[in-house]
Write a protein that holds these residues in place. Structure first.
Motif, PDB file in Angstrom:
ATOM      1  N   TYR A  25       0.062   5.605  21.379  1.00  0.00           N
ATOM      2  CA  TYR A  25      -0.599   5.158  20.152  1.00  0.00           C
ATOM      3  C   TYR A  25      -1.992   5.749  20.010  1.00  0.00           C
ATOM      4  O   TYR A  25      -2.643   6.088  20.987  1.00  0.00           O
ATOM      5  CB  TYR A  25      -0.640   3.627  20.112  1.00  0.00           C
ATOM      6  N   GLY A  26      -2.450   5.863  18.748  1.00  0.00           N
ATOM      7  CA  GLY A  26      -3.764   6.428  18.500  1.00  0.00           C
ATOM      8  C   GLY A  26      -4.028   6.614  17.025  1.00  0.00           C
ATOM      9  O   GLY A  26      -3.610   5.797  16.202  1.00  0.00           O
ATOM     10  N   TYR A  27      -4.680   7.730  16.678  1.00  0.00           N
ATOM     11  CA  TYR A  27      -5.039   7.955  15.276  1.00  0.00           C
ATOM     12  C   TYR A  27      -5.115   9.442  14.964  1.00  0.00           C
ATOM     13  O   TYR A  27      -5.194  10.290  15.840  1.00  0.00           O
ATOM     14  CB  TYR A  27      -6.368   7.287  14.936  1.00  0.00           C
ATOM     15  N   GLY A  28      -5.089   9.710  13.665  1.00  0.00           N
ATOM     16  CA  GLY A  28      -5.250  11.057  13.141  1.00  0.00           C
ATOM     17  C   GLY A  28      -5.855  10.967  11.755  1.00  0.00           C
ATOM     18  O   GLY A  28      -6.169   9.877  11.266  1.00  0.00           O
ATOM     19  N   CYS A  29      -6.022  12.085  11.122  1.00  0.00           N
ATOM     20  CA  CYS A  29      -6.595  12.151   9.781  1.00  0.00           C
ATOM     21  C   CYS A  29      -5.461  12.418   8.788  1.00  0.00           C
ATOM     22  O   CYS A  29      -4.568  13.222   9.069  1.00  0.00           O
ATOM     23  CB  CYS A  29      -7.630  13.277   9.740  1.00  0.00           C
ATOM     24  N   ALA A  30      -5.500  11.746   7.651  1.00  0.00           N
ATOM     25  CA  ALA A  30      -4.420  11.908   6.676  1.00  0.00           C
ATOM     26  C   ALA A  30      -4.886  11.579   5.261  1.00  0.00           C
ATOM     27  O   ALA A  30      -5.869  10.860   5.067  1.00  0.00           O
ATOM     28  CB  ALA A  30      -3.255  10.994   7.039  1.00  0.00           C
ATOM     29  N   CYS A  31      -4.160  12.109   4.309  1.00  0.00           N
ATOM     30  CA  CYS A  31      -4.257  11.683   2.909  1.00  0.00           C
ATOM     31  C   CYS A  31      -2.894  11.128   2.542  1.00  0.00           C
ATOM     32  O   CYS A  31      -1.862  11.710   2.889  1.00  0.00           O
ATOM     33  CB  CYS A  31      -4.594  12.845   1.986  1.00  0.00           C
ATOM     34  N   MET A  32      -2.903   9.990   1.841  1.00  0.00           N
ATOM     35  CA  MET A  32      -1.645   9.362   1.451  1.00  0.00           C
ATOM     36  C   MET A  32      -1.705   8.935  -0.009  1.00  0.00           C
ATOM     37  O   MET A  32      -2.751   8.505  -0.500  1.00  0.00           O
ATOM     38  CB  MET A  32      -1.355   8.147   2.341  1.00  0.00           C
ATOM     39  N   ASP A  33      -0.556   9.062  -0.676  1.00  0.00           N
ATOM     40  CA  ASP A  33      -0.397   8.569  -2.045  1.00  0.00           C
ATOM     41  C   ASP A  33       0.133   7.147  -1.934  1.00  0.00           C
ATOM     42  O   ASP A  33       1.252   6.936  -1.454  1.00  0.00           O
ATOM     43  CB  ASP A  33       0.568   9.457  -2.823  1.00  0.00           C
ATOM     44  N   VAL A  34      -0.691   6.185  -2.354  1.00  0.00           N
ATOM     45  CA  VAL A  34      -0.385   4.777  -2.112  1.00  0.00           C
ATOM     46  C   VAL A  34      -0.661   3.910  -3.330  1.00  0.00           C
ATOM     47  O   VAL A  34      -1.385   4.291  -4.240  1.00  0.00           O
ATOM     48  CB  VAL A  34      -1.218   4.238  -0.916  1.00  0.00           C
ATOM     49  N   VAL A  35      -0.081   2.727  -3.289  1.00  0.00           N
ATOM     50  CA  VAL A  35      -0.414   1.653  -4.220  1.00  0.00           C
ATOM     51  C   VAL A  35      -1.108   0.606  -3.356  1.00  0.00           C
ATOM     52  O   VAL A  35      -0.619   0.268  -2.269  1.00  0.00           O
ATOM     53  CB  VAL A  35       0.853   1.064  -4.883  1.00  0.00           C
ATOM     54  N   THR A  36      -2.252   0.120  -3.798  1.00  0.00           N
ATOM     55  CA  THR A  36      -3.017  -0.828  -2.992  1.00  0.00           C
ATOM     56  C   THR A  36      -3.065  -2.219  -3.611  1.00  0.00           C
ATOM     57  O   THR A  36      -2.882  -2.391  -4.809  1.00  0.00           O
ATOM     58  CB  THR A  36      -4.469  -0.345  -2.787  1.00  0.00           C
ATOM     59  N   ASP A  37      -3.324  -3.186  -2.766  1.00  0.00           N
ATOM     60  CA  ASP A  37      -3.619  -4.563  -3.159  1.00  0.00           C
ATOM     61  C   ASP A  37      -5.033  -4.814  -2.650  1.00  0.00           C
ATOM     62  O   ASP A  37      -5.231  -5.215  -1.506  1.00  0.00           O
ATOM     63  CB  ASP A  37      -2.607  -5.514  -2.512  1.00  0.00           C
ATOM     64  N   SER A  38      -6.020  -4.511  -3.491  1.00  0.00           N
ATOM     65  CA  SER A  38      -7.413  -4.578  -3.047  1.00  0.00           C
ATOM     66  C   SER A  38      -7.865  -5.991  -2.706  1.00  0.00           C
ATOM     67  O   SER A  38      -8.726  -6.171  -1.859  1.00  0.00           O
ATOM     68  CB  SER A  38      -8.347  -3.947  -4.078  1.00  0.00           C
ATOM     69  N   ALA A  39      -7.280  -7.003  -3.321  1.00  0.00           N
ATOM     70  CA  ALA A  39      -7.659  -8.388  -3.014  1.00  0.00           C
ATOM     71  C   ALA A  39      -7.325  -8.747  -1.569  1.00  0.00           C
ATOM     72  O   ALA A  39      -7.994  -9.581  -0.963  1.00  0.00           O
ATOM     73  CB  ALA A  39      -6.957  -9.352  -3.969  1.00  0.00           C
ATOM     74  N   ARG A  40      -6.297  -8.116  -1.017  1.00  0.00           N
ATOM     75  CA  ARG A  40      -5.876  -8.397   0.364  1.00  0.00           C
ATOM     76  C   ARG A  40      -6.170  -7.248   1.320  1.00  0.00           C
ATOM     77  O   ARG A  40      -5.781  -7.304   2.478  1.00  0.00           O
ATOM     78  CB  ARG A  40      -4.379  -8.696   0.392  1.00  0.00           C
ATOM     79  N   SER A  41      -6.812  -6.201   0.828  1.00  0.00           N
ATOM     80  CA  SER A  41      -7.092  -4.994   1.624  1.00  0.00           C
ATOM     81  C   SER A  41      -5.813  -4.456   2.254  1.00  0.00           C
ATOM     82  O   SER A  41      -5.774  -4.122   3.436  1.00  0.00           O
ATOM     83  CB  SER A  41      -8.149  -5.275   2.701  1.00  0.00           C
ATOM     84  N   ARG A  42      -4.776  -4.384   1.445  1.00  0.00           N
ATOM     85  CA  ARG A  42      -3.478  -3.905   1.912  1.00  0.00           C
ATOM     86  C   ARG A  42      -3.019  -2.701   1.112  1.00  0.00           C
ATOM     87  O   ARG A  42      -3.322  -2.583  -0.071  1.00  0.00           O
ATOM     88  CB  ARG A  42      -2.393  -4.972   1.730  1.00  0.00           C
ATOM     89  N   ILE A  43      -2.249  -1.878   1.768  1.00  0.00           N
ATOM     90  CA  ILE A  43      -1.483  -0.855   1.071  1.00  0.00           C
ATOM     91  C   ILE A  43      -0.121  -1.487   0.831  1.00  0.00           C
ATOM     92  O   ILE A  43       0.540  -1.907   1.782  1.00  0.00           O
ATOM     93  CB  ILE A  43      -1.399   0.432   1.903  1.00  0.00           C
TER      94      ILE A  43
END
Length: 121
Positions: free
Chosen positions: A79-97
């Motif tokens: 497990y870990g991390y990387g850099c990315a761009c994603m096309d998403v729909v967000t729910d900003s009230a819940r800080s969720r994608i």
């Protein structure tokens, strides 16, 4: 057709057409997978929940970009991390994608050099 039923159908059709579609936006930043089934995107606006083990999971989770070894930082075994761009729909009230439509992994340097992206997780 009954006049009242006809009017109800017309009114219902209007509301279905008038509902706004959820806007797809492109978000870029650190795609972090610290432990199994826990995914976050950390960008200029904060941390967005993609999934939590045993709980929430965004629609289209299979569209999370994959990384090659060179552009991925392991922090916990696999497990870990990387850099990315994603096309998403967000729910900003819940800080969720809420939905992932697609995306691509980027070189680590892209996020490291972007002054709008927080330091790596």
């Amino acid at each position: 057709m009954n006049k009242n039923l006809f009017i109800s159908v017309i009114i219902s059709s209007f509301f279905i057409v008038a509902l706004p579609a959820k806007a797809v936006e492109t978000r870029c930043g650190w795609l972090h997978n610290p432990t199994p089934r826990n995914w976050y995107l950390i960008d200029k606006d904060g941390s967005w929940i993609i999934s939590r083990q045993g709980g929430y999971e965004a629609k289209g989770i299979d569209n999370v970009p994959t990384y090659n070894e060179k552009e991925y930082v392991k922090t916990n075994g696999y497990y870990g991390y990387g850099c990315a761009c994603m096309d998403v729909v967000t729910d900003s009230a819940r800080s969720r994608i809420s939905e992932i439509r697609g995306g691509e992994s980027l070189p680590l340097s892209t996020c490291r050099e972007d002054p709008n992206v927080p330091k790596s997780p």
